[in-house]
Design a protein around this motif. Sequence first.
Motif, mmCIF file in Angstrom:
data_model
loop_
_atom_site.group_PDB
_atom_site.id
_atom_site.type_symbol
_atom_site.label_atom_id
_atom_site.label_comp_id
_atom_site.label_asym_id
_atom_site.label_seq_id
_atom_site.Cartn_x
_atom_site.Cartn_y
_atom_site.Cartn_z
ATOM 1 N N PRO A 1 0.825 -1.207 0.000
ATOM 2 C CA PRO A 1 0.000 0.000 0.000
ATOM 3 C C PRO A 1 0.862 1.261 0.000
ATOM 4 O O PRO A 1 2.049 1.217 0.334
ATOM 5 N N GLU A 2 0.255 2.360 -0.365
ATOM 6 C CA GLU A 2 0.987 3.619 -0.460
ATOM 7 C C GLU A 2 1.647 3.967 0.878
ATOM 8 O O GLU A 2 1.039 3.846 1.942
ATOM 9 N N ARG B 1 -4.835 -2.872 6.020
ATOM 10 C CA ARG B 1 -4.447 -1.966 4.928
ATOM 11 C C ARG B 1 -3.832 -2.695 3.739
ATOM 12 O O ARG B 1 -3.376 -2.050 2.792
ATOM 13 N N GLY B 2 -3.778 -4.021 3.796
ATOM 14 C CA GLY B 2 -3.246 -4.787 2.673
ATOM 15 C C GLY B 2 -1.773 -5.123 2.760
ATOM 16 O O GLY B 2 -1.204 -5.652 1.797
ATOM 17 N N ILE B 3 -1.154 -4.852 3.915
ATOM 18 C CA ILE B 3 0.279 -5.139 4.028
ATOM 19 C C ILE B 3 0.538 -6.639 4.031
ATOM 20 O O ILE B 3 1.438 -7.135 3.335
#
Length: 257
Positions: free
Chosen positions: A119-120, A205-207
């Motif tokens: 993720p960003e 968060r998708g980490i």
Amino acid sequence: MDHVAVLALFDRDMREGAQPDGPGARVERVGGVVRQVAAEHGWNGVVWSDLDDSSADKAIAEQIAYYTGLGREFEWKLYGHDLPFDLGQRLRAAGFTAEPEETLMIAEVADLTLDVEPPEGIRFLPVTDRAGVDLVADVHEKAFGTDSSRLRHQLLARLDDPDSVVAVVALAGDEPVSAARMELVPGTRFAGLWGGGTVESWRGRGIYRALVAHRARAAVERGYRYLQVDALATSRPILERLGFEPLTITQPHVYQP
């Protein structure tokens, strides 16, 4: 995936044919049991057994006597298809403590979606030195609330062998927020994903998903066909969406002399 065939292959490659998981460890085959013996900071325990109603209790007693003689805590890694069917009950009756169940999940690397990026604001740092090991251990303690001294020792011992382990830390700026590793056994078809943990404030968060894909790409580069995970309930839905399939249950049973 042919679950029966892949599970049999996993048993043959990773359990019955187990190899030492680090320097100073050895694998012993005694009767119907395959066990690893390591130093105090290493992993000690039974990885595979071929027992029945008439031999199970004797084998359990022999392992307790053996590891107790070494002064070692040890684990009997029990799988849902192990025989006899009441092996877990027999272990608990002999003084073992059962830890939470996990799901053995396996994916064929060719079937996975690997174009998942962090993720960003998150970057991945390969672990290649003592400072990186310290970051992994610190994240492990924050994410799981457990002591990481054994993990730290094992990673340090394997730093010089990139063919045995791939470890990575996720950083938000300079803050370590997640970490994971992949353990490799040359000559087998399975790479194991371990220790994927994210500190609580960074979850969702998708980490974790990106860390799985990152390690899967590394497995492809090294020629492994399957990825294996012992998944907790929190990880299983993410892994299923990525293409992993549940094959059986595994439950550690720990004996403290």
